[in-house]
Design an enzyme around this catalytic site. Structure first.
Site, PDB file in Angstrom:
ATOM      1  N   GLY A 127       0.934  -1.359  -0.088  1.00  0.00           N
ATOM      2  CA  GLY A 127      -0.169   0.312  -0.196  1.00  0.00           C
ATOM      3  C   GLY A 127       1.068   1.568   0.005  1.00  0.00           C
ATOM      4  O   GLY A 127       1.039   1.882   1.372  1.00  0.00           O
ATOM      5  N   TYR A 128       1.585   1.400  -0.947  1.00  0.00           N
ATOM      6  CA  TYR A 128       1.872   2.923  -1.103  1.00  0.00           C
ATOM      7  C   TYR A 128       1.747   3.803  -2.188  1.00  0.00           C
ATOM      8  O   TYR A 128       1.353   4.868  -1.367  1.00  0.00           O
ATOM      9  CB  TYR A 128       3.808   2.570  -1.713  1.00  0.00           C
ATOM     10  CG  TYR A 128       4.689   1.766  -1.102  1.00  0.00           C
ATOM     11  CD1 TYR A 128       4.512   1.162  -0.131  1.00  0.00           C
ATOM     12  CD2 TYR A 128       5.756   2.224  -1.231  1.00  0.00           C
ATOM     13  CE1 TYR A 128       5.459   0.458   1.313  1.00  0.00           C
ATOM     14  CE2 TYR A 128       6.666   1.661  -0.979  1.00  0.00           C
ATOM     15  CZ  TYR A 128       7.075   0.456   0.494  1.00  0.00           C
ATOM     16  OH  TYR A 128       7.606   0.710   1.200  1.00  0.00           O
ATOM     17  N   SER A 129       1.398   3.439  -3.194  1.00  0.00           N
ATOM     18  CA  SER A 129       0.606   4.611  -4.185  1.00  0.00           C
ATOM     19  C   SER A 129      -0.350   5.308  -4.217  1.00  0.00           C
ATOM     20  O   SER A 129      -1.080   4.634  -3.683  1.00  0.00           O
ATOM     21  CB  SER A 129       0.297   4.374  -5.594  1.00  0.00           C
ATOM     22  OG  SER A 129       2.083   3.368  -6.142  1.00  0.00           O
ATOM     23  N   SER A 161      -1.493  -4.440  -6.635  1.00  0.00           N
ATOM     24  CA  SER A 161      -1.257  -5.496  -7.090  1.00  0.00           C
ATOM     25  C   SER A 161      -1.928  -6.570  -6.148  1.00  0.00           C
ATOM     26  O   SER A 161      -1.273  -6.901  -4.528  1.00  0.00           O
ATOM     27  CB  SER A 161      -0.096  -5.807  -6.849  1.00  0.00           C
ATOM     28  OG  SER A 161       0.274  -5.235  -7.863  1.00  0.00           O
ATOM     29  N   GLU A 244      13.260  -4.771  -3.627  1.00  0.00           N
ATOM     30  CA  GLU A 244      12.323  -4.447  -5.036  1.00  0.00           C
ATOM     31  C   GLU A 244      12.578  -4.402  -6.044  1.00  0.00           C
ATOM     32  O   GLU A 244      12.638  -5.395  -7.199  1.00  0.00           O
ATOM     33  CB  GLU A 244      11.118  -3.765  -4.481  1.00  0.00           C
ATOM     34  CG  GLU A 244       9.993  -3.692  -5.810  1.00  0.00           C
ATOM     35  CD  GLU A 244       8.446  -2.262  -5.979  1.00  0.00           C
ATOM     36  OE1 GLU A 244       8.418  -2.298  -4.537  1.00  0.00           O
ATOM     37  OE2 GLU A 244       8.163  -2.694  -6.951  1.00  0.00           O
TER      38      GLU A 244
HETATM   39  C1  LIG Z   1       0.388  -2.999 -13.113  1.00  0.00           C
HETATM   40  C2  LIG Z   1       1.102  -2.426 -11.909  1.00  0.00           C
HETATM   41  C3  LIG Z   1       0.377  -2.370 -10.406  1.00  0.00           C
HETATM   42  C4  LIG Z   1       1.114  -1.378  -9.490  1.00  0.00           C
HETATM   43  N1  LIG Z   1       0.850  -2.021  -8.333  1.00  0.00           N
HETATM   44  C5  LIG Z   1       1.765  -1.460  -7.229  1.00  0.00           C
HETATM   45  C6  LIG Z   1       0.945  -1.918  -5.979  1.00  0.00           C
HETATM   46  O1  LIG Z   1       0.786  -3.164  -5.281  1.00  0.00           O
HETATM   47  N2  LIG Z   1       1.017  -1.466  -4.766  1.00  0.00           N
HETATM   48  C7  LIG Z   1       1.512   0.015  -5.050  1.00  0.00           C
HETATM   49  O2  LIG Z   1       1.798   0.921  -4.205  1.00  0.00           O
HETATM   50  N3  LIG Z   1       1.796   0.365  -6.527  1.00  0.00           N
HETATM   51  C8  LIG Z   1       1.401   0.050  -7.558  1.00  0.00           C
HETATM   52  N4  LIG Z   1       1.878   0.471  -8.786  1.00  0.00           N
HETATM   53  C9  LIG Z   1       2.303   1.591  -9.424  1.00  0.00           C
HETATM   54  C10 LIG Z   1       3.001   2.362  -8.925  1.00  0.00           C
HETATM   55  O3  LIG Z   1       4.401   2.174  -8.304  1.00  0.00           O
HETATM   56  C11 LIG Z   1       2.837   4.237  -9.492  1.00  0.00           C
HETATM   57  O4  LIG Z   1       2.244   3.605 -11.128  1.00  0.00           O
HETATM   58  C12 LIG Z   1       4.327   4.609 -10.203  1.00  0.00           C
HETATM   59  O5  LIG Z   1       5.078   4.398  -9.309  1.00  0.00           O
HETATM   60  C13 LIG Z   1       3.973   5.780 -11.004  1.00  0.00           C
HETATM   61  O6  LIG Z   1       3.809   6.632 -10.037  1.00  0.00           O
HETATM   62  P1  LIG Z   1       1.838   7.233 -11.320  1.00  0.00           P
HETATM   63  O7  LIG Z   1       1.193   6.263 -11.730  1.00  0.00           O
HETATM   64  O8  LIG Z   1       1.395   8.084 -10.060  1.00  0.00           O
HETATM   65  O9  LIG Z   1       2.462   7.833 -12.447  1.00  0.00           O
HETATM   66  P2  LIG Z   1       3.234   9.708 -12.180  1.00  0.00           P
HETATM   67  O10 LIG Z   1       4.164   9.541 -11.147  1.00  0.00           O
HETATM   68  O11 LIG Z   1       2.238  10.736 -12.452  1.00  0.00           O
HETATM   69  O12 LIG Z   1       3.892  10.301 -13.178  1.00  0.00           O
HETATM   70  C14 LIG Z   1       4.037   9.836 -14.964  1.00  0.00           C
HETATM   71  C15 LIG Z   1       5.099   9.926 -15.619  1.00  0.00           C
HETATM   72  O13 LIG Z   1       5.808  11.636 -15.295  1.00  0.00           O
HETATM   73  C16 LIG Z   1       7.235  10.674 -15.512  1.00  0.00           C
HETATM   74  N5  LIG Z   1       7.267  11.426 -14.009  1.00  0.00           N
HETATM   75  C17 LIG Z   1       6.857  11.793 -12.594  1.00  0.00           C
HETATM   76  N6  LIG Z   1       8.316  12.900 -11.879  1.00  0.00           N
HETATM   77  C18 LIG Z   1       8.974  13.131 -12.656  1.00  0.00           C
HETATM   78  C19 LIG Z   1      10.131  13.100 -12.579  1.00  0.00           C
HETATM   79  N7  LIG Z   1      10.712  13.902 -11.651  1.00  0.00           N
HETATM   80  N8  LIG Z   1      11.340  13.233 -13.647  1.00  0.00           N
HETATM   81  C20 LIG Z   1      10.438  12.720 -14.684  1.00  0.00           C
HETATM   82  N9  LIG Z   1       9.691  11.961 -14.956  1.00  0.00           N
HETATM   83  C21 LIG Z   1       8.547  12.101 -14.342  1.00  0.00           C
HETATM   84  C22 LIG Z   1       7.144   9.181 -14.672  1.00  0.00           C
HETATM   85  O14 LIG Z   1       8.066   8.231 -15.186  1.00  0.00           O
HETATM   86  C23 LIG Z   1       5.703   8.584 -15.537  1.00  0.00           C
HETATM   87  O15 LIG Z   1       5.758   8.214 -17.113  1.00  0.00           O
HETATM   88  C24 LIG Z   1       1.024  -0.636  -9.575  1.00  0.00           C
HETATM   89  C25 LIG Z   1       1.189   0.265 -11.287  1.00  0.00           C
HETATM   90  C26 LIG Z   1       0.638  -0.549 -12.261  1.00  0.00           C
HETATM   91  C27 LIG Z   1       0.707  -0.159 -13.595  1.00  0.00           C
END
Ligand SMILES: Cc1cc2nc3c(=O)[nH]c(=O)nc-3n(C[C@H](O)[C@H](O)[C@H](O)COP(=O)(O)OP(=O)(O)OC[C@H]3O[C@@H](n4cnc5c(N)ncnc54)[C@H](O)[C@@H]3O)c2cc1C
Length: 398
Positions: A127-129, A161, A244
């Site tokens: 439970g991070y995001s 997930s 991870e």
């Molecule tokens: C299939 C799947 C499984 C997942 N499972 C889990 C889980 O079990 N638990 C959990 O907690 N989370 C989970 N996640 C979430 C995942 O960790 C996040 O999607 C990820 O950290 C990106 O965050 P965001 O989706 O909010 O995108 P954003 O942070 O909004 O990013 C959008 C885009 O902007 C870019 N960007 C953002 N900041 C910067 C920067 N400072 N410099 C350059 N580029 C940047 C990113 O690289 C990306 O391309 C999962 C995601 C997916 C798709």
């Protein structure tokens, strides 16, 4: 770096290979070979079988139930597991939260959680995001307010997930708004059956239910479920993420996928494009194989110096980028090979006869398309590629 395996290593390999060929539940291997989707019961059976053998947590220190294998033996084990076509373990408990528990948890917490993870009696979610906190994770807003011996937790976690299969979830929560935003974060373990937790499915582009949104409303969590000190959750999180990010390599699994691509190329009319001198598919597949070899060398370089239970350093970011981009390249080669057989829909592959009515389509094509779409996510989860590049650049002082 010595890449020669000793006679003892080769003997170990033979033992592991024999295990997967005989003692490991063969039904699970058959299901995967048939392109079926595994159920939670399959994952439980798979992990319990390895647990009974004492092989479920090779990376843990021996005191807590690790195998005490050398790095070469761990590598061989992973290779043989993936070569047999067995599923990897559910990582959230075994690979992510367990190292945090055995490194920073109290004796009581270790005794309470580690044996259940080690025997596949409990499954965990991460439970991070949150809707407004992904890459910039420290912006998370899930609130935990202290009330006597409990925290009262409110907020939303998303992209969770396997949250629908989890018994426990480890969360980063906000316990203070003062100071730098990283300073007010605390690491809490929460029983998923606690009143006030609602799990809502998210269906992904491959048609699968892997992800969830988990809503917390007035969820009361005992303070004894907190790992370490209040406000130090970010430190424990950094430890977890380095574990991870090295968990994505799957070199043998990737090699197996490429081999099976070659084997199944006969199922399409243009499969010989994969071997025809001068064909662009052959060139791209060769490039993908070379990238895989370089990934393998990077795995050796990053992991070989570590002893059991140790956290890898910033090389984890390099590994994560190489491993996930290579996974995507392999799925692209499979999609190219499927060509017009790549169906624009995702058949339900839970039943053994999922191909019924689809006999005209080569068996590898529907799973290849689903995998192509889901693999897009690999460069997002576990910290997006751009974020890994930022970490590497900082390390290089750029
Ligand atoms: C299939 C799947 C499984 C997942 N499972 C889990 C889980 O079990 N638990 C959990 O907690 N989370 C989970 N996640 C979430 C995942 O960790 C996040 O999607 C990820 O950290 C990106 O965050 P965001 O989706 O909010 O995108 P954003 O942070 O909004 O990013 C959008 C885009 O902007 C870019 N960007 C953002 N900041 C910067 C920067 N400072 N410099 C350059 N580029 C940047 C990113 O690289 C990306 O391309 C999962 C995601 C997916 C798709």
């Amino acid at each position: 770096m010595n890449l020669e395996l000793s006679d003892a290593d080769e003997a170990f390999r033979a033992t592991v290979r024999a295990y997967f060929a005989t003692d490991y539940p063969q039904e699970i291997l058959r299901k995967l070979a048939n392109g079926q989707t595994l159920e939670k019961a399959d994952m439980v059976a798979s992990e319990r079988a390895m647990s009974a053998k004492g092989w479920l947590a090779p990376g843990w220190p021996q005191t807590y139930g690790g195998t005490g294998w050398t790095v070469a033996e761990r590598f061989i084990f992973d290779e043989e597991l993936e070569r047999a076509g067995a599923p990897g373990v559910s990582p959230m408990g075994l690979l992510y939260v367990a190292p945090v528990i055995y490194t920073f948890g109290t004796a009581e917490q270790k005794a309470r959680w580690l044996p259940d993870i080690l025997s596949a009696r409990t499954f965990w979610a991460q439970g991070y995001s949150e809707p407004e906190a992904g890459s910039d994770l420290a912006s998370l807003r899930m609130q935990a307010v202290r009330d006597g011996d409990e925290y009262v937790v409110d907020g939303v976690k998303t992209w969770t997930s396997d949250g629908h299969h989890a018994d426990w979830i480890f969360c980063l929560v906000r316990t203070s708004d003062e100071g730098k935003k990283q300073q007010g974060i605390t690491f809490l373990c929460v029983d998923m059956t606690t009143p006030g937790i609602e799990v809502k499915p998210i269906i992904t582009i491959d048609g699968g239910h892997h992800l969830n949104t988990v809503v917390f409303t007035n969820v009361r969590v005992p303070v004894e479920n907190r790992i370490g000190d209040e406000g130090l959750g970010w430190t424990y999180n950094k430890h977890l993420l380095s574990h991870e990010r090295t968990s994505y390599a799957h070199v043998a699994g990737k090699r197996r996928q490429l081999q099976s691509l070659r084997a199944t190329s006969a199922e399409t009319a243009w499969g010989d494009e994969l071997s025809r001198e001068g064909s662009s598919l052959r060139r791209r597949t060769a490039e993908t194989e070379i990238e895989l070899l370089s990934l393998e060398m990077t795995v050796f370089r990053a992991l070989a110096p570590l002893t059991n239970g140790e956290a890898p350093g910033d090389e984890a970011s390099i590994l994560k980028i190489l491993a996930t981009e290579n996974a995507q390249a392999i799925s692209e080669r499979a999609l190219e090979l499927a060509g017009p057989y790549a169906p624009p829909f995702f058949p339900d592959r839970h039943a053994a006869d999922w191909r019924s009515g689809l006999e005209d389509i080569p068996a590898f094509a529907p799973p290849a398309v689903a995998s192509y779409f889901f693999t897009r996510a690999q460069t997002i989860y576990g910290g997006a590629t751009e974020i890994q590049k930022n970490i590497i650049a900082r390390q290089l002082g750029l």
